[in-house]
Design a protein around this motif. Structure first.
Motif, PDB file in Angstrom:
ATOM      1  N   UNK A 190       0.940  -1.190   0.032  1.00  0.00           N
ATOM      2  CA  UNK A 190      -0.061   0.076   0.103  1.00  0.00           C
ATOM      3  C   UNK A 190       0.714   1.183  -0.039  1.00  0.00           C
ATOM      4  N   UNK A 191       0.605   2.208  -0.780  1.00  0.00           N
ATOM      5  CA  UNK A 191       1.372   3.207  -1.047  1.00  0.00           C
ATOM      6  C   UNK A 191       0.476   4.718  -0.874  1.00  0.00           C
ATOM      7  N   UNK A 192       0.426   5.023   0.426  1.00  0.00           N
ATOM      8  CA  UNK A 192      -0.412   6.348   0.614  1.00  0.00           C
ATOM      9  C   UNK A 192       0.330   7.759   0.299  1.00  0.00           C
ATOM     10  N   UNK A 193      -0.318   8.557  -0.123  1.00  0.00           N
ATOM     11  CA  UNK A 193       0.276  10.003  -0.135  1.00  0.00           C
ATOM     12  C   UNK A 193       0.259  10.397   1.377  1.00  0.00           C
ATOM     13  N   UNK A 194       0.139  11.752   1.511  1.00  0.00           N
ATOM     14  CA  UNK A 194       0.181  12.384   2.953  1.00  0.00           C
ATOM     15  C   UNK A 194      -1.084  11.824   3.825  1.00  0.00           C
ATOM     16  N   UNK A 200       3.200  13.384  10.322  1.00  0.00           N
ATOM     17  CA  UNK A 200       2.958  14.517   9.419  1.00  0.00           C
ATOM     18  C   UNK A 200       2.396  15.733  10.100  1.00  0.00           C
ATOM     19  N   UNK A 201       2.134  15.736  11.212  1.00  0.00           N
ATOM     20  CA  UNK A 201       1.243  16.687  11.789  1.00  0.00           C
ATOM     21  C   UNK A 201       2.026  18.190  11.817  1.00  0.00           C
ATOM     22  N   UNK A 202       3.229  18.334  12.094  1.00  0.00           N
ATOM     23  CA  UNK A 202       3.902  19.556  11.796  1.00  0.00           C
ATOM     24  C   UNK A 202       4.013  20.037  10.475  1.00  0.00           C
ATOM     25  N   UNK A 203       4.315  18.944   9.668  1.00  0.00           N
ATOM     26  CA  UNK A 203       4.206  19.409   8.085  1.00  0.00           C
ATOM     27  C   UNK A 203       3.104  20.046   7.705  1.00  0.00           C
ATOM     28  N   UNK A 204       1.861  19.553   8.185  1.00  0.00           N
ATOM     29  CA  UNK A 204       0.384  19.761   7.782  1.00  0.00           C
ATOM     30  C   UNK A 204       0.035  21.082   8.301  1.00  0.00           C
ATOM     31  N   UNK A 205       0.693  21.693   9.389  1.00  0.00           N
ATOM     32  CA  UNK A 205       0.496  22.873  10.134  1.00  0.00           C
ATOM     33  C   UNK A 205       0.930  24.322   9.135  1.00  0.00           C
ATOM     34  N   UNK A 206       1.921  23.742   8.411  1.00  0.00           N
ATOM     35  CA  UNK A 206       2.624  24.874   7.301  1.00  0.00           C
ATOM     36  C   UNK A 206       1.468  25.075   6.330  1.00  0.00           C
ATOM     37  N   UNK A 212      -0.320  22.942  -1.118  1.00  0.00           N
ATOM     38  CA  UNK A 212       0.599  22.126  -2.108  1.00  0.00           C
ATOM     39  C   UNK A 212       0.094  20.858  -2.081  1.00  0.00           C
ATOM     40  N   UNK A 213       0.181  20.228  -0.883  1.00  0.00           N
ATOM     41  CA  UNK A 213      -0.084  18.794  -0.810  1.00  0.00           C
ATOM     42  C   UNK A 213      -1.624  18.601  -1.405  1.00  0.00           C
ATOM     43  N   UNK A 220      -8.880  16.919  -3.539  1.00  0.00           N
ATOM     44  CA  UNK A 220      -8.627  17.972  -2.806  1.00  0.00           C
ATOM     45  C   UNK A 220      -8.658  17.952  -1.242  1.00  0.00           C
ATOM     46  N   UNK A 221      -7.893  16.933  -0.683  1.00  0.00           N
ATOM     47  CA  UNK A 221      -7.837  16.800   0.825  1.00  0.00           C
ATOM     48  C   UNK A 221      -6.576  15.722   1.157  1.00  0.00           C
ATOM     49  N   UNK A 222      -6.050  16.074   2.376  1.00  0.00           N
ATOM     50  CA  UNK A 222      -5.430  15.261   3.078  1.00  0.00           C
ATOM     51  C   UNK A 222      -6.006  13.797   3.307  1.00  0.00           C
ATOM     52  N   UNK A 223      -5.214  12.855   3.314  1.00  0.00           N
ATOM     53  CA  UNK A 223      -5.590  11.492   3.807  1.00  0.00           C
ATOM     54  C   UNK A 223      -5.720  11.447   5.255  1.00  0.00           C
TER      55      UNK A 223
END
Length: 257
Positions: A190-194, A200-206, A212-213, A220-223
């Motif tokens: 299984x190959x997920x995206x973000x 990943x929480x710190x990156x997604x707060x940017x 961009x993700x 049009x959403x994060x997984x």
């Protein structure tokens, strides 16, 4: 067609091992397997996290136990697999999930950074898969599900060691599927995206990085961790008996854009 003969997504009577199963994607997958009838053994290095995660699963009426293990150490891995077999007599499903990431530009990556990521993400996958496969060959049955990433096939800055490890997992998956097919063992990835997890929480707060993700996906959403639950149950079940050597992208359409 006799509908009663169609394969089931139920996992009753199956024993599943989920490495990195106390948090994030690993925990969501462990919950899903348990909810579909498997006895799930979760493994990680942190005992407190394991105890908390197992208590949450059993507290909802499902079957779960835990074993402390470091997937980068061969003897430790063998003890983990021996523990599962000793307690339950078999190992039917392996979710080879333990992983980590160190995001740095190429010119800033230290040798130790490279070694830590590759040892966990690739060597660990190899060691656990090898130990599990020996038992599954004896059983003449098994499901190995390696957790890769879209970055095993998609280039993105600052992912040198992580992308290398995930590309290696994709190739291991195909090689193992070829080798283990004669023993009735399916091997997929299984190959997920973000996915929104503690890692990943710190990156997604940017805000800029988050946008961009999201814009890279079709949906049009994060997984969310739950987005990986269905795919792992499917690949672990008899409904996926004719699928092996496959990389299943769970990416909101990222790799198809």
């Amino acid at each position: 067609m006799d509908i009663s003969r169609l394969p089931s997504f139920r996992l009753d009577g199956k024993v599943a091992l989920v490495t990195g199963g106390s948090k994030g994607i690993g925990f969501a997958m462990a919950c899903a397997l348990a909810a579909h009838g498997a006895h799930v053994v979760i493994a990680s290095r942190n005992m407190a996290d394991l105890q908390k995660a197992a208590a949450e699963i059993t507290g909802q009426g499902f079957s779960c136990s835990w074993v402390q293990a470091d997937v980068t150490d061969k003897e430790n891995v063998q003890r983990m697999v021996d523990c599962v077999i000793g307690q339950h007599g078999r190992l039917d499903i392996l979710v080879n999930n333990a992983g980590m990431n160190i995001r740095k530009p190429l010119i800033d990556i230290e040798e130790d950074d490279w070694d830590r990521v590759l040892n966990t993400n690739l060597k660990g996958i190899f060691l656990v898969g090898q130990a599990a496969a020996k038992q599954m060959i004896k059983q003449q049955y098994g499901k190995i599900i390696n957790i890769s990433s879209i970055f095993g096939g998609v280039g993105m800055p600052f992912q040198t060691s992580y992308a290398a490890s995930k590309g290696g997992i994709n190739q291991l998956t195909k090689v193992w599927a070829n080798e283990l097919a004669p023993y009735n063992i399916n091997v997929n990835a299984i190959a997920p995206a973000y996915i929104r997890t503690p890692m990943t929480s710190a990156w997604l707060q940017d805000e800029e990085r988050y946008r961009n993700i999201v814009n890279s996906t079709m949906l049009n959403r994060v997984g969310e961790p739950e987005d990986v639950a269905g795919p792992v149950v499917f690949l672990a079940s008899d409904a996926a008996n004719y699928i092996t050597g496959h990389i299943l992208y769970v990416d909101g359409g990222w790799t198809a854009k």
